[in-house]
Design an enzyme around this catalytic site. Structure first.
Site, PDB file in Angstrom:
ATOM      1  N   HIS A 207      41.346 -40.204 -14.929  1.00  0.00           N
ATOM      2  CA  HIS A 207      40.442 -39.083 -15.174  1.00  0.00           C
ATOM      3  C   HIS A 207      39.466 -39.428 -16.298  1.00  0.00           C
ATOM      4  O   HIS A 207      39.719 -40.322 -17.107  1.00  0.00           O
ATOM      5  CB  HIS A 207      41.229 -37.829 -15.557  1.00  0.00           C
TER       6      HIS A 207
ATOM      7  N   ASP B 220      46.123 -42.999 -16.978  1.00  0.00           N
ATOM      8  CA  ASP B 220      46.225 -44.366 -17.485  1.00  0.00           C
ATOM      9  C   ASP B 220      47.603 -44.953 -17.201  1.00  0.00           C
ATOM     10  O   ASP B 220      47.735 -46.149 -16.916  1.00  0.00           O
ATOM     11  CB  ASP B 220      45.895 -44.435 -18.975  1.00  0.00           C
TER      12      ASP B 220
END
Length: 428
Positions: free
Chosen positions: A45, A321
């Site tokens: 994101h 991540d």
């Protein structure tokens, strides 16, 4: 490509020619040899507000107010949405140039798949991506649940935990630090801890004044591995990671660099050391091989299926991540440090990109790249196109050999996915 002086350009060419070349669109000679058949992207994101609110320990770590975020806690910010749209317009121009789509293409239901984790920041990132990528197609963003609930495909949780697993996982985590293990990892963060404490003005903070936090101790980290949960951590590295995450996001969000550092004058190298805490935190929790096989398993299965899906041309998966870190580790991507980014592993908004190409005989190949906006592009809201692209960093997979055009055979990549998927089955 950004304007840089000739000496800086010469340095880039000498030090990292493959990185520089990868930023340039594919040559006509390359496109005469290969046809782009499919692209599968696993995206992080874009810029969000911190995961903790100002009323949490994060707010007590400094006497200074954090920036005024344009979104609620953990949600995508307005700036993050703008940056994502800019990135996706670049992807649109790239794929039109590559001949996969025509301008303003409207795909059928089988050709394009957008699937996001069921968190506001991932759904919103995918929505902004789709708007820049195919602005007239009205693409559907698939997600399983109402926000904000973790989808099992993207949830990096441990689904197999035993004494044997925990013992091997802790051994592999320690191996990340070399002969000295976790002690070496912690020792390597001493400078980062010092800088972040100075920037926070930790000694003047409510947490310090009440004795809640005195320092970032390099010896108090504890790893927690529990079935059904993400790998977790207690101690200074976890606390410092929360502050590092918030400061890095503030650096991207706040145009005034001094204000972003709570009125401290710090260098770009200092920002890299602050961001290093985040990188190390992610590596410790998600990149030990047995942990990566465990937490990335559902996503690896999904991505492998997408790479072989009939009629599929483009897949966009939006997660975190931790997803990119664990998938890379499971696929045995060689260690790397990204240039032109304060985050060296999985920068905000970065994309792990698998490009499937076919030659004239129909043999299929894969290019594996990490695509990300540079720190300057993030901070300056730079428009992206084929003349000013994001960074495109080629990833190398351990023991796999690329051909003369820097492509892996599809069969090699498929075998690597299957190896990682099978490794999960072997976990006891």
């Amino acid at each position: 490509m950004r304007n840089i002086n000739k000496w800086a350009l010469l340095t880039l060419i000498i030090i990292c020619p493959s990185i520089l070349a990868a930023q340039i669109k594919r040559s006509d000679a390359f496109k005469q040899k290969y046809t782009l058949k499919e692209v599968v992207i696993l995206s992080r994101h874009n810029i969000r507000s911190p995961l903790s609110s100002n009323g949490s320990i994060l707010g007590r770590l400094t006497p200074h107010p954090w920036t005024s975020w344009s979104s609620g806690t953990s949600e995508l910010t307005l700036r993050g949405g703008i940056l994502e749209t800019m990135m996706e317009q670049f992807f649109r121009k790239w794929l039109v140039d590559a001949g996969m789509f025509t301008e303003n293409y409207v795909p059928n239901a089988d050709e394009v798949n957008f699937y996001a984790n069921s968190m506001q920041r991932t759904i919103a990132t995918a929505q902004y991506f789709s708007s820049g990528f195919m602005p007239v197609a009205n693409l559907t963003i698939n997600h399983r649940f109402a926000p904000s609930k973790m989808d099992p495909i993207f949830f990096p949780r441990l689904t197999k935990v035993s004494d044997a697993f925990s013992e091997e996982a802790m051994k592999q985590i320690a191996n990340l630090g070399g002969k000295k293990g976790m002690a070496s990892i912690q020792e390597g963060l001493k400078d980062s801890y010092r800088i972040i404490a100075d920037v926070l003005d930790l000694k003047d903070s409510p947490a310090y004044q009440t004795g809640q936090v005195r320092t970032f101790d390099i010896e108090d980290t504890e790893i927690i591995l529990r079935k059904g949960n993400e790998p977790a951590m207690k101690g200074s590295l976890k606390l410092a990671n929360s502050a590092s995450d918030a400061l890095v996001l503030q650096y991207y969000e706040e145009p005034d660099t001094k204000k972003a550092a709570f009125n401290h004058n710090i260098t770009l190298q200092d920002w890299e050391k602050i961001a290093k805490i985040k990188d190390v935190y992610g590596d410790v929790l998600f990149t030990a091989p047995i942990v990566a096989y465990n937490v990335a398993h559902p996503l690896l299965v999904y991505m492998n299926d997408e790479l072989s899906a009939k009629d599929r041309k483009f897949t966009f998966l939006c997660g975190h991540d931790s997803n990119i870190a664990s998938v890379n580790a499971a696929l045995e991507v060689e260690n790397y440090e990204l240039p032109n980014s304060i985050e060296k592993k999985t920068p905000i908004g970065c994309k792990l990109v698998f490009e499937k190409w076919a030659d004239k005989e129909g043999k299929e190949y894969i290019a594996v790249n990490l695509v990300y906006q540079t720190t300057d592009q993030l901070r300056n809201l730079e428009l992206l196109d084929l003349k000013n692209p994001p960074m495109v960093y080629p990833l190398k997979l351990r023991e796999l050999v690329m051909n003369a055009d820097d492509l892996y055979t599809f069969s090699d990549i498929e075998s690597r996915f299957n190896k990682a998927i099978s490794a999960y089955e072997d976990i006891k």
